[in-house]
Design a protein around this motif. Structure first.
Motif, short mmCIF file in Angstrom:
data_model
loop_
_atom_site.label_atom_id
_atom_site.label_comp_id
_atom_site.label_asym_id
_atom_site.label_seq_id
_atom_site.Cartn_x
_atom_site.Cartn_y
_atom_site.Cartn_z
N GLY A 1 6.47 8.83 -9.88
CA GLY A 1 6.79 7.71 -10.76
C GLY A 1 6.12 6.43 -10.28
O GLY A 1 5.59 5.65 -11.09
N ALA A 2 6.14 6.21 -8.98
CA ALA A 2 5.49 5.01 -8.42
C ALA A 2 3.99 5.06 -8.73
O ALA A 2 3.38 4.06 -9.11
CB ALA A 2 5.72 4.94 -6.92
N TRP A 3 3.42 6.25 -8.59
CA TRP A 3 1.98 6.42 -8.83
C TRP A 3 1.64 6.07 -10.28
O TRP A 3 0.73 5.29 -10.57
CB TRP A 3 1.57 7.86 -8.50
CG TRP A 3 0.10 8.09 -8.57
CD1 TRP A 3 -0.65 8.33 -9.68
CD2 TRP A 3 -0.82 8.07 -7.47
NE1 TRP A 3 -1.96 8.47 -9.35
CE2 TRP A 3 -2.10 8.32 -8.01
CE3 TRP A 3 -0.68 7.88 -6.09
CZ2 TRP A 3 -3.25 8.38 -7.21
CZ3 TRP A 3 -1.82 7.93 -5.29
CH2 TRP A 3 -3.08 8.17 -5.85
N GLU A 4 2.40 6.66 -11.19
CA GLU A 4 2.13 6.40 -12.61
C GLU A 4 2.31 4.93 -12.95
O GLU A 4 1.56 4.35 -13.74
CB GLU A 4 3.05 7.25 -13.48
CG GLU A 4 2.67 8.71 -13.46
CD GLU A 4 3.48 9.56 -14.43
OE1 GLU A 4 3.33 10.78 -14.38
OE2 GLU A 4 4.26 9.00 -15.22
N SER A 5 3.31 4.33 -12.37
CA SER A 5 3.54 2.91 -12.62
C SER A 5 2.37 2.06 -12.10
O SER A 5 1.94 1.11 -12.75
CB SER A 5 4.86 2.50 -11.95
OG SER A 5 4.96 1.12 -11.88
N GLY A 6 1.86 2.42 -10.92
CA GLY A 6 0.71 1.69 -10.36
C GLY A 6 -0.52 1.82 -11.26
O GLY A 6 -1.24 0.84 -11.50
N GLU A 7 -0.73 3.01 -11.77
CA GLU A 7 -1.88 3.21 -12.68
C GLU A 7 -1.70 2.41 -13.97
O GLU A 7 -2.65 1.84 -14.50
CB GLU A 7 -2.02 4.70 -13.01
CG GLU A 7 -2.52 5.52 -11.83
CD GLU A 7 -3.08 6.85 -12.28
OE1 GLU A 7 -2.57 7.40 -13.28
OE2 GLU A 7 -4.01 7.34 -11.63
N ARG A 8 -0.46 2.39 -14.44
CA ARG A 8 -0.19 1.66 -15.69
C ARG A 8 -0.46 0.16 -15.51
O ARG A 8 -1.06 -0.48 -16.36
CB ARG A 8 1.27 1.90 -16.07
CG ARG A 8 1.64 1.38 -17.44
CD ARG A 8 3.04 1.82 -17.83
NE ARG A 8 4.05 1.35 -16.89
CZ ARG A 8 5.33 1.71 -16.93
NH1 ARG A 8 5.73 2.59 -17.83
NH2 ARG A 8 6.19 1.25 -16.06
N ALA A 9 -0.05 -0.36 -14.37
CA ALA A 9 -0.30 -1.78 -14.10
C ALA A 9 -1.80 -2.04 -13.99
O ALA A 9 -2.31 -3.04 -14.51
CB ALA A 9 0.42 -2.20 -12.82
N ALA A 10 -2.50 -1.14 -13.31
CA ALA A 10 -3.96 -1.32 -13.17
C ALA A 10 -4.63 -1.28 -14.55
O ALA A 10 -5.51 -2.10 -14.85
CB ALA A 10 -4.54 -0.25 -12.26
N ALA B 1 0.83 -1.22 0.00
CA ALA B 1 0.00 0.00 0.00
C ALA B 1 0.86 1.26 0.00
O ALA B 1 0.63 2.20 0.76
CB ALA B 1 -0.95 -0.01 1.19
N GLY B 2 1.88 1.27 -0.85
CA GLY B 2 2.63 2.51 -1.09
C GLY B 2 1.95 3.27 -2.23
O GLY B 2 0.80 2.98 -2.60
N ALA B 3 2.67 4.22 -2.79
CA ALA B 3 2.07 5.05 -3.84
C ALA B 3 1.58 4.22 -5.02
O ALA B 3 0.48 4.44 -5.54
CB ALA B 3 3.10 6.08 -4.32
N ALA B 4 2.38 3.23 -5.44
CA ALA B 4 1.98 2.43 -6.60
C ALA B 4 0.73 1.61 -6.29
O ALA B 4 -0.20 1.54 -7.11
CB ALA B 4 3.13 1.50 -7.01
N GLY B 5 0.69 1.01 -5.11
CA GLY B 5 -0.47 0.19 -4.73
C GLY B 5 -1.73 1.02 -4.59
O GLY B 5 -2.83 0.62 -5.03
N ILE B 6 -1.59 2.20 -4.02
CA ILE B 6 -2.75 3.09 -3.84
C ILE B 6 -3.27 3.56 -5.20
O ILE B 6 -4.48 3.56 -5.46
CB ILE B 6 -2.37 4.28 -2.93
CG1 ILE B 6 -2.12 3.79 -1.49
CG2 ILE B 6 -3.45 5.37 -2.95
CD1 ILE B 6 -1.43 4.81 -0.59
N ALA B 7 -2.35 3.94 -6.07
CA ALA B 7 -2.76 4.40 -7.41
C ALA B 7 -3.46 3.28 -8.16
O ALA B 7 -4.49 3.50 -8.81
CB ALA B 7 -1.53 4.87 -8.18
N ALA B 8 -2.90 2.08 -8.08
CA ALA B 8 -3.51 0.94 -8.78
C ALA B 8 -4.91 0.68 -8.23
O ALA B 8 -5.87 0.47 -8.99
CB ALA B 8 -2.62 -0.30 -8.64
#
Ligand SMILES: Cc1cc2nc3c(=O)[nH]c(=O)nc-3n(C[C@H](O)[C@H](O)[C@H](O)COP(=O)(O)OP(=O)(O)OC[C@H]3O[C@@H](n4cnc5c(N)ncnc54)[C@H](O)[C@@H]3O)c2cc1C
Length: 497
Positions: free
Chosen positions: A425-434, A42-49
């Motif tokens: 960057g983590a946020w964008e990566s999480g959204e991209r994965a989602a 639940a870091g930036a990437a997980g939250i964004a996803a």
């Protein structure tokens, strides 16, 4: 007091560009039923996803090992009774940063960071001509690394000009440990050259971790639930300390060092290229040594960033009077920071107070009230600060555009080619994965009433075609066992003092 125009912008040397993502609406987490997507972390990437998946009507759950959201971007209000960002603090490229765009309008004050830096030379501030020399040395070194990267991906150290004179130690500290968490000999010249500009920046007075936690409100997060292993042999399952979850897809967002050290197992084992990528994108060392300094003994302005003219990389960076509070951080990184952090918090605080006394006079030591140091290398669910590719390894970031195994995607700062090492960057990566999972498994139907045993319920397994170039992602559902993340996590709560 007006700032001198000549002072050097933070991280100005990195090349430009930034993308941004669309604003997702957070859907209410379903009450119970099978889970289509498990997000690990639940870091930036997980939250964004999770926000993307919720907006798409997917059933997801975030499994978080610690007792709070935010990962390497978390605000601690306990240590000083003031917001103290233990990890990320700078909001880079605020005009395009997804976090600034999504930040709640109320309760969070976001303001521009001072546009410049200062340099301390012994007990005095650098003069303008000296700052010019510093700036010019940085520009030349940055260009030299970029030029060398055009020919081959070599250790950045090899490209450092020989004529930097007595600025060499400072330049090597700023471009190495301060930017990349590693000494330049351990940093890929291509990774350095490809990094997006982080020139403009902003701060959140309440803490960047507080901002991120606000963006996690309403998401379906199960805290204190470390994932142990992911099995994709028949159905996709995630084994956690609290039971096994059956799902259709997984987005793993744990830091690269956690995967590389075997902290999360995969069955079948990841392929050679995937395992290799985690090692190539290892996290280096970076820590904040935070000091509460009564009465502004450094005599400096809010949010001033100060480097020392140093003959070696055994130095630090000061962020003074954070958001107008008495909090100052001395940041250390690279090999020196790693060794210091291994000696423990007391040694780190000793270093910071002696070092500051050397730059501002012994009186500084008397002004120190409370002190605290982070030790990210020792945090079991981080094992370091942020990624920078080891020489010859920049290509590894692209590895994460594809799923890392059947129905498993990887997201996080290390998976971003240009904004690695940042929350954005983590946020964008999480959204991209989602997005990738949604393309693979969506569209999602409105959730039907489902059994209350999501942790053991088998979701229908659909074996879609292997994605070609990007990750694809799925949907969620919570069971009564899942805690809904609605409250401020404990690390963020204001406790009665
Ligand atoms: C000291 C420091 C200063 C920084 N400064 C800045 C800055 O000023 N600006 C900036 O933009 N960036 C900064 N960064 C980098 C930034 O914090 C990261 O790039 C970003 O927060 C990474 O987000 P992430 O989602 O990729 O990973 P993380 O935030 O690490 O999230 C991963 C999550 O996974 C969890 N996890 C790990 N293992 C498991 C498991 N087995 N099961 C379940 N959960 C697990 C972790 O607890 C964590 O919550 C800094 C980092 C540090 C450490």
């Amino acid at each position: 007091m007006p700032r001198k125009p000549l002072q050097v912008s933070r991280r100005f040397f990195l090349a430009a560009s930034a993308a941004l993502a669309a604003r997702p609406a957070i859907g209410a987490a379903p009450a119970s039923g099978p889970v289509d997507i498990v997000i690990v972390g639940a870091g930036a990437a997980g939250i964004a996803a999770a926000r993307k998946l919720a907006a798409a009507g997917a059933r997801y759950v975030i499994i978080e090992a610690t007792d709070h959201v935010g990962g390497r971007c978390v605000t601690d209000t306990h240590a000083f009774g003031l917001p103290f960002d233990r990890g990320a603090h700078w909001i880079y490229l605020p005009d395009s940063n997804p976090l600034t765009k999504l930040a709640p309008r109320r309760g969070l004050d976001i303001y521009p960071a001072p546009p410049s830096q200062k340099v301390r030379i012994g007990r005095r501030n650098a003069r303008e001509s000296e700052l010019e020399d510093f700036l010019s040395a940085q520009v030349r070194t940055t260009r030299a690394i970029a030029d060398s990267a055009r020919k081959a991906d070599v250790p950045s150290e090899q490209a450092v000009p020989n004529d930097l004179g007595d600025w060499r130690g400072t330049i090597e500290f700023v471009l190495g440990p301060y930017i990349c968490t590693k000494d330049l000999a351990q940093v890929s010249s291509s990774d350095f050259a490809k990094a997006a500009e982080r020139n403009a920046a902003a701060f959140c007075k309440q803490g960047l971790g507080a901002l991120l936690a606000a963006l996690a409100q309403g998401l379906n997060v199960q805290l204190s639930t470390p994932a142990k292993s992911i099995d994709t042999r028949r159905t996709v399952t995630v084994e956690t300390a609290k039971g096994t979850i059956t799902t259709r897809a997984v987005i793993v967002t744990v830091p690269t060092n956690v995967v590389a050290s075997g902290g999360l197992r995969f069955t079948p084992e990841l392929g050679h290229h995937e395992i290799d990528a985690f090692g190539r994108l290892s996290l280096g060392s970076y820590d904040h040594i935070a000091l509460e300094l009564a009465g502004n003994p450094l005599g400096i302005e809010s949010d001033d960033l100060i480097f020392e003219k140093s003959s070696t990389t055994h130095t630090g960076a000061i962020l003074a009077n954070v958001s107008g509070t008495p909090l100052c951080t001395v940041d250390v990184g690279g090999a020196f920071g790693r060794d210091l952090s291994a000696q423990g918090e007391a040694a780190m605080i000793d270093f910071a107070s002696e070092w500051l006394a050397g730059l501002y006079g012994a009186e500084v030591k008397k002004a120190i009230k409370r002190a605290h140091a982070t030790r990210w290398n020792s945090e079991p669910y981080a094992l370091g600060a942020w990624s920078s590719a080891v020489p010859g390894s920049q290509f590894a970031r692209r590895q994460f555009l594809d799923p890392i195994s059947d129905d498993v995607w990887y997201a996080g700062e290390a998976a971003h080619e240009t904004l690695w090492g940042t929350v954005g960057g983590a946020w964008e990566s999480g959204e991209r994965a989602a997005d990738a999972v949604i393309r693979r498994l969506g569209p999602f139907k409105p959730s039907a009433p489902a059994p209350a045993t999501a942790q053991t319920e088998a979701a229908p397994k659909v074996k879609p075609k292997r994605a070609q170039a990007e990750r694809r992602a799925p949907r969620h559902q919570a069971s009564p066992q899942y805690q809904y993340y609605g409250d401020t996590p404990s690390i963020m709560r204001e406790e009665p003092r």
